[in-house]
Write an enzyme that holds these catalytic residues in place. Structure first.
Site, short mmCIF file in Angstrom:
data_model
loop_
_atom_site.label_atom_id
_atom_site.label_comp_id
_atom_site.label_asym_id
_atom_site.label_seq_id
_atom_site.Cartn_x
_atom_site.Cartn_y
_atom_site.Cartn_z
N GLY A 88 0.80 -1.21 0.00
CA GLY A 88 0.00 0.00 0.00
C GLY A 88 0.83 1.26 0.00
O GLY A 88 0.29 2.37 0.00
N HIS A 89 2.17 1.09 0.00
CA HIS A 89 3.09 2.24 -0.02
C HIS A 89 3.87 2.29 -1.32
O HIS A 89 4.92 2.92 -1.39
CB HIS A 89 4.07 2.15 1.15
CG HIS A 89 3.42 1.94 2.48
ND1 HIS A 89 2.51 2.84 2.99
CD2 HIS A 89 3.50 0.93 3.38
CE1 HIS A 89 2.08 2.40 4.17
NE2 HIS A 89 2.66 1.24 4.42
N LYS A 124 11.74 -0.36 8.48
CA LYS A 124 11.03 0.82 8.97
C LYS A 124 10.54 0.56 10.40
O LYS A 124 10.09 -0.55 10.71
CB LYS A 124 9.83 1.14 8.07
CG LYS A 124 10.21 1.47 6.64
CD LYS A 124 9.11 2.17 5.85
CE LYS A 124 7.80 1.40 5.73
NZ LYS A 124 7.94 0.05 5.11
N HIS A 129 0.09 5.14 7.46
CA HIS A 129 -1.09 4.27 7.53
C HIS A 129 -2.29 5.06 8.04
O HIS A 129 -3.26 4.49 8.53
CB HIS A 129 -0.85 3.09 8.48
CG HIS A 129 0.45 2.42 8.25
ND1 HIS A 129 1.59 2.77 8.93
CD2 HIS A 129 0.79 1.44 7.38
CE1 HIS A 129 2.59 2.01 8.49
NE2 HIS A 129 2.14 1.20 7.56
#
Lengths: 333, 333
Positions: B56-57, B105, B219
């Site tokens: 999603g990134h 991360k 997010h």
């Protein structure tokens, strides 16, 4: 209207200032009139390649100025054609005695203003050829356009013709090559959401929560059909079938498949679409030899995509692979 | 929910299939467990560089697999950490005897699962070092994270460390370099709109028509402040001031300025922000020597941006300029 802007009246100027600051190695931005010039232009003996059109479709066109693609771009106001003045200025700036090719998307304002600029350039003894790109199969005539609109095929034409210009092709050959690209490329787009032009402050059109528009233009011009949202694979088939049947593309064709986002579409969704598009083409015996996936011809923050298919020949394929260094496309110099 | 997807349960798989088909020259996608491997990996004598995290990134991280950056990426489900299995498989796949660097991360799930994978790799006699990136200055602790979150700085670490790995640096040197990048990079983000996780089907949070959120995570985790929308220049100053003051960056520093879109932000707006960010830094005597502008660490279709600033030294600058060939970043090989 939710945007990261200051004043709607200055958004194009400020974005160009950002581009100039970010890409000073590639481009310089001229003002009054506005155009974006490749740092190395003009280069003696090289045909200048110029494109342009309304802003709001970034990275098209300024993001394609540099080495191996455009020598200059003329960005108009958002969704509005540049006037003849900047087109003339850009044409004069890139001319190095070998003439200038104008690559023009088929919108009435763009075509007229590029024509006027070409006449003014001729009066300055600059030879200009113009090729109009009209690859969108969605509708025959449209708001802003007589005939078919120019969309994703423009990027492919700019890359291929730009590479040939780098190699020293003359103006007549470049114009012929550009027409050959246009004759072999077809596109169609769709939208999930509208976009908002900054100075208008409200969406260009309305779409229901469960609706999509098939065949839409890059300014939100109406397409073929507004219909309930479908799964990605069905959307891909709705776009690809008319594209393939129009040329028509056929078994044994070698192609470049370009899945383009409208600006607000996540890359993940474009890859979902790309996966299915490749399968559909394989079923028809159409080979995908090159590809481009990403947001290249956009409509501000619109969510949606377009699919462009180009039938490649050996020369186009070789020129596609040639080095390019621009803000938005770069490889292998 | 308006998305170009088929089944929310398959969106990551289908997007990876599209990536595999589009970038077969650079990557191969392995399944059960899922990871994305550089076509040329493993290469004898070279330290493997692996990253990963929730999907999603995009293009983070799979878009950075190739030459001169990552050797493998482990994409989890949308906004969900990959489990130890694929991380272990990727680690084993890239190991060529010189060890493997994990760039992680700082999210609790990512950190734990990379740690577990590193322990399992050690049991297979693979030497692993892990560096946790925590460049987000917005909040001290957050949903999903103890300490600071890892955001845009991750891309810069992957590029710089990846280039050093290409040049044959050993594992200890790469880990030290990666820590040095992390020690010199700071970021902060903001959102105009939320995004919708496919399997959830509704927005991650709500924002009023005239509201923005400053300091948001990738997010949609809460940031520092929800407030009325402001002009671009004011937003840039709100992001840049805490970034500059945190390190702190000071007069005479040479930096890389990274203006990152959250996925749904038009490029035009990112350039508007870049123009002002450069001016603000110049006023503080901070020089911008390199830059990156675009959608690189995204939150699906979220509109918004983050600003990342990296203090460069000579080695980092040289490694930033080194050739890279990946789906999302490429130049000069």
């Amino acid at each position: 209207m939710k945007k990261i802007i200051n004043d709607p009246a200055n958004v194009v100027d400020e974005a160009l200032a950002g581009m100039a600051a970010a890409h000073a190695d590639l481009i310089e931005v001229h003002r009054d009139p506005h155009y974006v010039l490749a740092r190395e232009a003009p280069r003696r003996g090289k045909v200048g390649v110029v494109s342009g059109g309304g802003s709001g479709h970034e990275p098209l066109h300024a993001g394609f100025v540099g080495f191996g693609m455009l020598d200059a771009a003329c960005p108009g106001p958002v969704f509005t054609s540049p006037s003849p003045d900047p087109i003339l200025a850009a044409t004069m700036a890139v001319d190095a005695g070998a003439g200038v090719l104008h690559i023009v998307k088929n919108y009435t304002g763009d075509v007229l203003n590029f024509e006027t600029a070409a006449e003014l350039a001729a009066a300055e003894d600059i030879e200009v050829e113009a090729v109009v790109i009209d690859d969108d199969v969605a509708v025959r005539d449209s708001l802003y356009t007589a005939g078919r609109r120019g969309v994703g095929g423009t990027v492919l034409a700019e890359k291929i013709v730009g590479a040939a210009a780098e190699r020293g092709a003359d103006l007549a050959s470049l114009a012929a090559l550009c027409r050959r690209v246009n004759a072999n490329v077809r596109s169609m787009g769709m939208a999930l959401t509208p976009c908002t032009v900054p100075h208008a402050g409200k969406p260009t059109f309305e779409l229901g929560d469960n609706e999509m528009e098939i065949g839409i233009g890059i300014h939100g011009e109406p397409g073929r059909e507004r219909m309930p949202l479908e799964p990605a694979n069905a959307i891909v088939e709705r776009l690809l079938a008319p594209v393939v049947e129009d040329l028509p593309f056929g078994s044994g064709d070698r192609t470049l498949l370009f899945v383009n986002g409208m600006g607000g579409t996540p890359l993940m969704e474009l890859y979902v679409a790309y996966a299915h598009a490749g399968k559909v083409l394989a079923q028809r015996g159409i080979g995908v030899e090159r590809r481009l996936v990403g947001n290249y011809v956009t409509s501000l923050e619109m969510q949606g995509m377009s699919i462009t298919l180009l039938r490649l020949d050996d020369e186009m394929l070789d020129l596609w692979d040639a080095p390019v260094q621009t803000a938005a496309l770069r490889w292998g110099r």
